[in-house]
Design a protein around this motif. Structure first.
Motif, PDB file in Angstrom:
ATOM      1  N   MET A  13       0.829  -1.207   0.000  1.00 45.36           N
ATOM      2  CA  MET A  13       0.000   0.000   0.000  1.00 45.36           C
ATOM      3  C   MET A  13       0.866   1.260   0.000  1.00 45.36           C
ATOM      4  O   MET A  13       0.545   2.246  -0.682  1.00 45.36           O
ATOM      5  N   ALA A  14       1.960   1.217   0.747  1.00 49.66           N
ATOM      6  CA  ALA A  14       2.866   2.368   0.771  1.00 49.66           C
ATOM      7  C   ALA A  14       3.462   2.611  -0.611  1.00 49.66           C
ATOM      8  O   ALA A  14       3.599   3.761  -1.054  1.00 49.66           O
ATOM      9  N   GLU A  15       3.804   1.543  -1.313  1.00 51.26           N
ATOM     10  CA  GLU A  15       4.343   1.687  -2.661  1.00 51.26           C
ATOM     11  C   GLU A  15       3.287   2.264  -3.605  1.00 51.26           C
ATOM     12  O   GLU A  15       3.609   3.101  -4.465  1.00 51.26           O
ATOM     13  N   MET A  16       2.050   1.837  -3.464  1.00 51.35           N
ATOM     14  CA  MET A  16       0.980   2.380  -4.291  1.00 51.35           C
ATOM     15  C   MET A  16       0.777   3.866  -4.019  1.00 51.35           C
ATOM     16  O   MET A  16       0.619   4.673  -4.946  1.00 51.35           O
ATOM     17  N   SER A  21      -4.015   5.442   7.347  1.00 48.31           N
ATOM     18  CA  SER A  21      -3.097   6.510   6.960  1.00 48.31           C
ATOM     19  C   SER A  21      -2.641   6.350   5.518  1.00 48.31           C
ATOM     20  O   SER A  21      -2.563   7.329   4.759  1.00 48.31           O
ATOM     21  N   LEU A  22      -2.345   5.127   5.117  1.00 51.30           N
ATOM     22  CA  LEU A  22      -1.881   4.891   3.748  1.00 51.30           C
ATOM     23  C   LEU A  22      -2.980   5.171   2.731  1.00 51.30           C
ATOM     24  O   LEU A  22      -2.709   5.723   1.653  1.00 51.30           O
ATOM     25  N   ALA A  45      10.172  10.939  -0.050  1.00 48.32           N
ATOM     26  CA  ALA A  45      11.226  10.285   0.727  1.00 48.32           C
ATOM     27  C   ALA A  45      10.687   9.779   2.064  1.00 48.32           C
ATOM     28  O   ALA A  45      11.011   8.668   2.497  1.00 48.32           O
ATOM     29  N   ALA A  46       9.856  10.581   2.714  1.00 49.00           N
ATOM     30  CA  ALA A  46       9.276  10.179   4.000  1.00 49.00           C
ATOM     31  C   ALA A  46       8.427   8.930   3.847  1.00 49.00           C
ATOM     32  O   ALA A  46       8.445   8.033   4.706  1.00 49.00           O
ATOM     33  N   LEU A  47       7.700   8.840   2.738  1.00 41.73           N
ATOM     34  CA  LEU A  47       6.846   7.676   2.510  1.00 41.73           C
ATOM     35  C   LEU A  47       7.678   6.422   2.245  1.00 41.73           C
ATOM     36  O   LEU A  47       7.390   5.340   2.782  1.00 41.73           O
TER      37      LEU A  47
END
Length: 224
Positions: A19-22, A89-90, A130-132
């Protein structure tokens, strides 16, 4: 049975990283669409957002099932509880990417970002991206030391938002539409940083069991 349970827990972590990558892809593409006036790319970001919503629903259902079926305790319980909040959050981070793309689409064929603030918005996008990425690494590896870098990037995002706001208040060459769009954009990028901080601090809760600072808006972000 125990191996299957541990596999299920690892799948929860893997799903969060996916999910973070998406969300990261949405942010990157939305920013490109915004700064380059790429309408087709903006449309793709907007169209892809429901897929991240679906991933959140699927992950939350999986977590609820594990809570009901396994009655986890200690670290496992903290993981599942944290996963429910992290997936939220994501999903919101994906929404923010879509909102940026919507501004790009609305402004087309003009650019929503005036030349005077182009480098600042690009920097905000770089920091949020970058933070993500780093938050995803913290989730995958439980690397709490990297969380300090995410917090630093969030602080710079806050400073940039305030700087741009101050500069816009003294500019006379911006149209009303540009002022509105820029006010929204800097808020969206700033909130992306807040959500990244929320993610890494929830991993901290998972690892240490220490309570979150619920008085800090950057720990428990409720709005987008």
């Amino acid at each position: 049975m125990r191996e299957a349970y541990q596999s299920d827990l690892q799948h929860v972590i893997d799903d969060l990283v996916d999910m973070a990558e998406m969300a990261g892809t949405a942010l990157k593409d939305a920013t490109t669409a915004l700064l380059e006036g790429d309408l087709a790319l903006a449309e793709r970001v907007i169209a892809a957002d429901p897929h991240l919503d679906e991933r959140q629903s699927e992950l939350d259902a999986k977590v609820v099932e594990l809570l009901a079926r396994q009655s986890p305790v200690a670290t496992d319980l903290r993981l599942l509880v944290a996963a429910l909040r992290m997936s939220s959050s994501l999903e919101r981070m994906g929404d923010l990417g879509a909102h940026i793309a919507l501004i790009a689409r609305r402004a087309h064929p003009a650019l929503a970002v005036p030349d005077s603030h182009r480098e600042q918005i690009a920097r905000m996008a770089e920091l949020a991206g970058a933070a993500l990425v780093e938050a995803a690494q913290v989730i995958a590896e439980r690397d709490l030391a990297l969380g300090a870098q995410v917090e630093k990037e969030d602080e710079e995002l806050d400073e940039l938002m305030l700087q741009i706001s101050r500069e816009m208040s003294g500019e006379s060459g911006l149209t009303n539409s540009q002022v509105v769009d820029m006010t929204l954009l800097i808020r969206f990028y700033e909130r992306l940083g807040d959500h990244a901080v929320s993610l890494v601090r929830r991993v901290g809760f998972l690892v240490t069991g220490d309570s979150l600072d619920t008085l800090s808006a950057s720990v428990d972000v409720q709005d987008i």
